[in-house]
Design an enzyme around this catalytic site. Sequence first.
Site, PDB file in Angstrom:
ATOM      1  N   ASP A 105     117.261  25.660  17.706  1.00  0.00           N
ATOM      2  CA  ASP A 105     117.129  26.814  16.822  1.00  0.00           C
ATOM      3  C   ASP A 105     116.253  27.871  17.504  1.00  0.00           C
ATOM      4  OD1 ASP A 105     117.509  27.732  13.825  1.00  0.00           O
ATOM      5  OD2 ASP A 105     115.340  27.827  14.126  1.00  0.00           O
ATOM      6  N   ARG A 106     115.166  28.340  16.880  1.00  0.00           N
ATOM      7  CA  ARG A 106     114.314  29.351  17.518  1.00  0.00           C
ATOM      8  C   ARG A 106     113.656  28.807  18.781  1.00  0.00           C
ATOM      9  NH1 ARG A 106     115.907  34.104  15.555  1.00  0.00           N
ATOM     10  NH2 ARG A 106     113.950  35.072  16.229  1.00  0.00           N
ATOM     11  N   HIS A 150     119.032  35.976   6.550  1.00  0.00           N
ATOM     12  CA  HIS A 150     117.582  35.804   6.666  1.00  0.00           C
ATOM     13  C   HIS A 150     117.041  36.461   7.936  1.00  0.00           C
ATOM     14  CE1 HIS A 150     119.271  32.416   8.926  1.00  0.00           C
ATOM     15  NE2 HIS A 150     118.140  32.342   9.587  1.00  0.00           N
ATOM     16  N   TRP A 151     117.863  36.546   9.008  1.00  0.00           N
ATOM     17  CA  TRP A 151     117.392  37.224  10.218  1.00  0.00           C
ATOM     18  C   TRP A 151     116.926  38.645   9.889  1.00  0.00           C
ATOM     19  CZ3 TRP A 151     119.938  36.718  15.634  1.00  0.00           C
ATOM     20  CH2 TRP A 151     119.939  35.371  16.037  1.00  0.00           C
ATOM     21  N   TYR A 204     110.947  36.407  14.202  1.00  0.00           N
ATOM     22  CA  TYR A 204     112.224  37.061  13.913  1.00  0.00           C
ATOM     23  C   TYR A 204     112.159  38.565  14.184  1.00  0.00           C
ATOM     24  CZ  TYR A 204     114.213  32.836  11.966  1.00  0.00           C
ATOM     25  OH  TYR A 204     114.709  31.565  11.824  1.00  0.00           O
ATOM     26  N   HIS A 266     122.070  20.915  10.324  1.00  0.00           N
ATOM     27  CA  HIS A 266     121.368  21.775  11.272  1.00  0.00           C
ATOM     28  C   HIS A 266     120.174  21.089  11.938  1.00  0.00           C
ATOM     29  CE1 HIS A 266     119.778  25.321  13.177  1.00  0.00           C
ATOM     30  NE2 HIS A 266     118.680  25.307  12.439  1.00  0.00           N
TER      31      HIS A 266
END
Length: 301
Positions: A105-106, A150-151, A204, A266
């Site tokens: 993910d991030r 959400h980004w 983000y 996820h």
Amino acid sequence: MFEGFEAGPIEVEDASIFVRRGGEGPPVLLLHGHPRTSATWHRVAPRLVERGFTVVCPDLRGYGRSRGPAPTADHSGHSKRAVANDMVAVMRSLGHARFALAGHDRGGAVAFRLALDHPGAVSRAAFVDCLPISEHLSRITAKFATQWWHWFFFAQPDIPERVINADPGSWYRGDPESMGRENHDEFRAATGNPDVVRAMLEDYRAGLTVDLRHEEADRAAGVRLRCPVLALWSLRDDLEDLYGDPLRIWRNWAGDLRGHGIDSGHHVAEEAPDALAAALGDFFGGQEGTEAGTAKEEEEP
């Protein structure tokens, strides 16, 4: 969690990074995603230790128990480049000048930047349920904007902090049974801390600004990943649904590439640790790539 691992902070240039580390053998760095901490790897890390690796699991800058600088208007203090530099400094402080790398993910965005900026430090890189940020943003559709809204919400100034911190337990949901009680408790403590929430939002905000500019500059300069790359994605999340075969996109950046989907949601490290640890262990235990563009780099440019 993490029986036999050592844990504590490591001070780097402008951050204090909480790190778990254990095992003996070739070093592996595991980078978590949003909104987790290094505890998300608690089922994968011991399996990699059993396979003969030294495993290092840090909290990213501002996440969990790691701390970084105060946010700035240009978000550079929370850029993937800044966080990648933290990780290189952490590994060097532990005596690992060159290591294998996995990011989810991030954390995958950090791993991507680390491998681009420090090719001499990375022997192999695995990216789990992620694509380069610029690849997402160059493919924005109504479907993407709806599913990944959400980004853009997180990138707004001030508003998301007020919304999330009013009731973080309702915003950041997690199941202690599937996550593991200790992992869940650590996640809950982190997401209940307004300073952590602010840092996660800065992640983000950097993604849509400074990180995007860095990736676009690399693309324009023809910069590509020099190490062997493994791309993994969860079959019960939406990466394939949005883009089809993720390998087709990763080929824009990697010459030595392989990958496949994993039957999971996820949070793969928590939901399918056996499959993920097996895939990472097999990949990290492989031989160095020797084709053009994948030979070992002894020094960074």
